[in-house]
Design a protein around this motif. Structure first.
Motif, PDB file in Angstrom:
ATOM      1  N   GLN A  59       0.834  -1.205   0.000  1.00 25.66           N
ATOM      2  CA  GLN A  59       0.000   0.000   0.000  1.00 25.66           C
ATOM      3  C   GLN A  59       0.869   1.256   0.000  1.00 25.66           C
ATOM      4  O   GLN A  59       0.632   2.176  -0.770  1.00 25.66           O
ATOM      5  N   TYR A  86      -0.570  -1.780  -4.580  1.00 27.46           N
ATOM      6  CA  TYR A  86      -1.949  -2.246  -4.437  1.00 27.46           C
ATOM      7  C   TYR A  86      -2.530  -1.671  -3.163  1.00 27.46           C
ATOM      8  O   TYR A  86      -1.947  -1.891  -2.093  1.00 27.46           O
ATOM      9  N   PRO A  87      -3.601  -0.986  -3.183  1.00 30.71           N
ATOM     10  CA  PRO A  87      -4.309  -0.477  -4.357  1.00 30.71           C
ATOM     11  C   PRO A  87      -3.436   0.553  -5.065  1.00 30.71           C
ATOM     12  O   PRO A  87      -2.656   1.264  -4.441  1.00 30.71           O
TER      13      PRO A  87
END
Length: 145
Positions: free
Chosen positions: A41, A46-47
């Motif tokens: 993150q 991701y995302p």
């Protein structure tokens, strides 16, 4: 993990018997699900977050422009030159002393060369013939228990 182990067990030491357990505990904690999720993150993987890393981090490097060298006066340069000349003369004298004091041994004859070469073989044989044979050490007596 090692610091915690030493702090919690003052008389104990980290040995080859407990290092694997300490390393595996640290490895498991480092690769926990929560650590991996937070790492992906924060990196913006991701995302997907294209602003996670500033654009400045991806700029090409700039060449280093150092300071101009300070000029050295002729007197200072001659002092430096005389220092190095004196040091070189000391080194040369040591080399000459070592050359005269070299003790010819088998390792100095071979010294990384192929011992199968005929000239090296001849030197080894002549060295072996010129040196007296030494007697093997007497066997040690065993103590009976």
């Amino acid at each position: 993990m090692c610091q915690k182990f030493v702090r919690d067990n003052p008389p104990s030491k980290i040995t080859k018997f407990n290092v694997a357990a300490l390393a595996s505990n640290a490895y498991v904690k480092a690769l926990s699900n929560s650590n991996l999720k937070v790492s992906f993150q924060k990196a913006g993987i991701y995302p997907l977050d294209r602003l996670a890393d500033p654009v400045e981090n991806f700029k090409p490097s700039e060449p280093y422009v150092g300071l101009e060298p300070t000029p050295v006066s002729a007197a200072e340069q001659s002092d430096v030159d005389s220092y190095f000349k004196a040091a070189e003369s000391v080194i040369d004298k040591k080399k000459e002393q070592n050359k005269t004091a070299i003790n010819k041994t088998l390792s100095s004859i071979v010294s990384g060369q192929e011992i199968t070469r005929s000239d090296i073989c001849q030197e080894i044989f002549s060295k072996a013939q010129s040196q007296p044979l030494c007697e093997p050490p007497a066997p040690k007596k065993r103590k009976n228990n």
